[in-house]
Design a protein around this motif. Sequence first.
Motif, PDB file in Angstrom:
ATOM      1  N   UNK A 162       9.388  -7.689   7.460  1.00 14.46           N
ATOM      2  CA  UNK A 162      10.680  -7.014   7.399  1.00 14.46           C
ATOM      3  C   UNK A 162      10.706  -5.892   8.428  1.00 14.46           C
ATOM      4  N   UNK A 163      11.808  -5.786   9.158  1.00 12.95           N
ATOM      5  CA  UNK A 163      11.890  -4.828  10.266  1.00 12.95           C
ATOM      6  C   UNK A 163      11.643  -3.394   9.816  1.00 12.95           C
ATOM      7  N   UNK A 164      12.235  -3.006   8.686  1.00 12.47           N
ATOM      8  CA  UNK A 164      12.050  -1.644   8.206  1.00 12.47           C
ATOM      9  C   UNK A 164      10.620  -1.397   7.747  1.00 12.47           C
ATOM     10  N   UNK A 165       9.970  -2.439   7.199  1.00  7.28           N
ATOM     11  CA  UNK A 165       8.581  -2.290   6.778  1.00  7.28           C
ATOM     12  C   UNK A 165       7.678  -2.078   7.983  1.00  7.28           C
ATOM     13  N   UNK A 166       7.968  -2.761   9.072  1.00  8.58           N
ATOM     14  CA  UNK A 166       7.157  -2.586  10.271  1.00  8.58           C
ATOM     15  C   UNK A 166       7.314  -1.181  10.841  1.00  8.58           C
ATOM     16  N   UNK A 167       8.483  -0.585  10.644  1.00  6.56           N
ATOM     17  CA  UNK A 167       8.688   0.795  11.077  1.00  6.56           C
ATOM     18  C   UNK A 167       7.770   1.745  10.313  1.00  6.56           C
ATOM     19  N   UNK A 168       7.437   1.371   9.066  1.00  3.48           N
ATOM     20  CA  UNK A 168       6.529   2.180   8.251  1.00  3.48           C
ATOM     21  C   UNK A 168       5.079   1.885   8.599  1.00  3.48           C
ATOM     22  N   UNK A 169       4.709   0.621   8.623  1.00 11.08           N
ATOM     23  CA  UNK A 169       3.295   0.248   8.732  1.00 11.08           C
ATOM     24  C   UNK A 169       2.695   0.525  10.101  1.00 11.08           C
ATOM     25  N   UNK A 170       3.525   0.743  11.113  1.00 11.01           N
ATOM     26  CA  UNK A 170       2.940   1.051  12.415  1.00 11.01           C
ATOM     27  C   UNK A 170       2.238   2.407  12.406  1.00 11.01           C
ATOM     28  N   UNK A 171       2.457   3.208  11.378  1.00  7.00           N
ATOM     29  CA  UNK A 171       1.791   4.498  11.260  1.00  7.00           C
ATOM     30  C   UNK A 171       0.454   4.391  10.522  1.00  7.00           C
ATOM     31  N   UNK A 172       0.109   3.211  10.022  1.00  4.79           N
ATOM     32  CA  UNK A 172      -1.077   3.067   9.181  1.00  4.79           C
ATOM     33  C   UNK A 172      -1.898   1.851   9.626  1.00  4.79           C
ATOM     34  N   UNK A 173      -3.172   1.869   9.292  1.00  3.41           N
ATOM     35  CA  UNK A 173      -3.951   0.651   9.383  1.00  3.41           C
ATOM     36  C   UNK A 173      -3.608  -0.195   8.156  1.00  3.41           C
ATOM     37  N   UNK A 174      -3.420  -1.499   8.354  1.00  4.65           N
ATOM     38  CA  UNK A 174      -3.045  -2.408   7.265  1.00  4.65           C
ATOM     39  C   UNK A 174      -4.173  -3.409   7.051  1.00  4.65           C
ATOM     40  N   UNK A 175      -4.551  -3.593   5.810  1.00  4.14           N
ATOM     41  CA  UNK A 175      -5.675  -4.471   5.466  1.00  4.14           C
ATOM     42  C   UNK A 175      -5.247  -5.433   4.359  1.00  4.14           C
ATOM     43  N   UNK A 176      -5.231  -6.729   4.662  1.00  7.79           N
ATOM     44  CA  UNK A 176      -4.927  -7.752   3.663  1.00  7.79           C
ATOM     45  C   UNK A 176      -6.243  -8.370   3.169  1.00  7.79           C
ATOM     46  N   UNK A 177      -6.427  -8.420   1.870  1.00 11.26           N
ATOM     47  CA  UNK A 177      -7.623  -9.015   1.279  1.00 11.26           C
ATOM     48  C   UNK A 177      -7.246 -10.321   0.591  1.00 11.26           C
ATOM     49  N   UNK A 178      -7.982 -11.390   0.920  1.00  8.72           N
ATOM     50  CA  UNK A 178      -7.821 -12.664   0.227  1.00  8.72           C
ATOM     51  C   UNK A 178      -8.926 -12.802  -0.809  1.00  8.72           C
ATOM     52  N   UNK A 179      -8.578 -13.176  -2.026  1.00 12.95           N
ATOM     53  CA  UNK A 179      -9.597 -13.438  -3.044  1.00 12.95           C
ATOM     54  C   UNK A 179     -10.502 -14.572  -2.564  1.00 12.95           C
ATOM     55  N   UNK A 180     -11.744 -14.614  -3.033  1.00 13.74           N
ATOM     56  CA  UNK A 180     -12.694 -15.628  -2.544  1.00 13.74           C
ATOM     57  C   UNK A 180     -12.126 -17.041  -2.590  1.00 13.74           C
ATOM     58  N   UNK A 181     -12.152 -17.713  -1.448  1.00 18.17           N
ATOM     59  CA  UNK A 181     -11.742 -19.109  -1.366  1.00 18.17           C
ATOM     60  C   UNK A 181     -10.249 -19.355  -1.387  1.00 18.17           C
ATOM     61  N   UNK A 182      -9.420 -18.318  -1.280  1.00 19.83           N
ATOM     62  CA  UNK A 182      -7.972 -18.498  -1.388  1.00 19.83           C
ATOM     63  C   UNK A 182      -7.244 -18.444  -0.051  1.00 19.83           C
ATOM     64  N   UNK A 183      -7.918 -18.065   1.023  1.00 18.16           N
ATOM     65  CA  UNK A 183      -7.269 -17.953   2.322  1.00 18.16           C
ATOM     66  C   UNK A 183      -6.900 -19.325   2.871  1.00 18.16           C
ATOM     67  N   UNK A 184      -5.947 -19.331   3.802  1.00 18.62           N
ATOM     68  CA  UNK A 184      -5.535 -20.575   4.450  1.00 18.62           C
ATOM     69  C   UNK A 184      -6.737 -21.181   5.172  1.00 18.62           C
ATOM     70  N   UNK A 185      -6.963 -22.476   4.934  1.00 21.73           N
ATOM     71  CA  UNK A 185      -8.072 -23.162   5.598  1.00 21.73           C
ATOM     72  C   UNK A 185      -9.431 -22.911   4.988  1.00 21.73           C
ATOM     73  N   UNK A 186      -9.480 -22.327   3.791  1.00 21.23           N
ATOM     74  CA  UNK A 186     -10.767 -22.030   3.158  1.00 21.23           C
ATOM     75  C   UNK A 186     -11.508 -23.322   2.809  1.00 21.23           C
ATOM     76  N   UNK A 187     -12.814 -23.305   3.006  1.00 23.00           N
ATOM     77  CA  UNK A 187     -13.642 -24.435   2.594  1.00 23.00           C
ATOM     78  C   UNK A 187     -13.749 -24.470   1.077  1.00 23.00           C
TER      79      UNK A 187
END
Length: 421
Positions: free
Chosen positions: A122-147
């Motif tokens: 979302x455009x307004x969200x990007x206006x906020x998050x550019x001021x911060x480091x953003x970290x997305x955590x995937x639970x074990x084995x749930x990421x796209x392409x996980x074995x």
Amino acid sequence: MCGVQQTEMGPGLIWNFPPKAGCTVPQSLLQTMLLTRMAGMKEQQFTEEKPLLPEQRGADSDMESCEQLMPAGDWKEHDVETPYGMLHVVIRGAPKGNKPAILTYHDVGLNHKLCFNTFFNNEDMQEITKHFVVCHVDAPGQQVGASQLPQGYQYPTMDQLAGMLPTVVQHFGFKSIVGIGVGAGAYVLAKFALIFPDLVEGLVLLNIDPNGKGWIDWAATKLSGLTSTLPDVVLPHLFSQEELMNNTELVQSYRQQINNTVNLFNLQLFWNMYNSRRDLEMNRSGTVLNAKTLKCPTMLVVGDNAPAEEGVVECNSKLDPTNTTFLKMADSGGLPQLTQPGKLTEAFKYFLQGMGYIAYVKDRRLSGGPVPSASMTRLARSRTASLTSAGSMDGSRSRACTHSDSTEGVGTVTHTMEVSC
């Protein structure tokens, strides 16, 4: 303009803009800067650990150095080894001073892309998050392409999933985090904040259910798993009954994406563990002996008629009302971050402002000028009320409670409130 500094000039201050690579500085401004330095003015760098609210800063202090703004892209994937197994983490930017990182944790049946892409794009969200480091955590084995996880693999408990996060915080050098969690992810982040309160500055918890499943619920889940496919078992956890009955395009899309992008064997393990969770051991102060609850500012969010509505209300009753906001979003279904990303972004903006971050954020729906947090400016159908909490972590930080209204006025404001947007 780039490279903002302040230069002392007698009793007042003027802004100074030394040229940086890729930045164009007017000739007149360069001449002014040169004359100032020739006059022997004392130059000093204006630094602060945290952006302050507008009334504590000059009106022009919303300008930030180009180097401090996070680029829109440049996401980097990492595999982080923790005491309870490997975690897949996607990160953008680097820690800046004492600013917290924004750390997300997704719900069962999803991963960080399915759960948060719409919201963070979302455009307004990007206006906020550019001021911060953003970290997305995937639970074990749930990421796209996980074995596929090996047969006999013991999936981490919900407590252990929370226990993985301090390693992530330490690995990337975060001082603290502001967590955004949905469903199972909200449970994990709440547990993390209860165990490691010093690492969490704030929480936005969507669709949290603090209660463990009873035997009847557990048996019903097991029975439905024998008669339905796993995606059809998980979808009622994610979407409202109205969305499921209407078989909306969003529901159809997510049914297909869960089938195609999430490893169903791994999902089954995560689903089983989430349904085996225990109650979050927290109670509002004074209700039980040695009550323990979340100490950080918390915003609870749920959509109207969402399957998690009862659990969110229950969670609200267990939190400190002086630093908790309850946001109930109309016309948002089970996943507000997908169906109402703009409204949720606005609420998140006020939440951060109440913590003392992002004194000004441009709102593209207005004339393009910065929006001060202290002005109580009404944006579209929403408005914010800033409240001071006597029970804040440092005793001096003001909190903001964000609420929205459609056609009706809002009565007396309290620290904890139910609102509809």
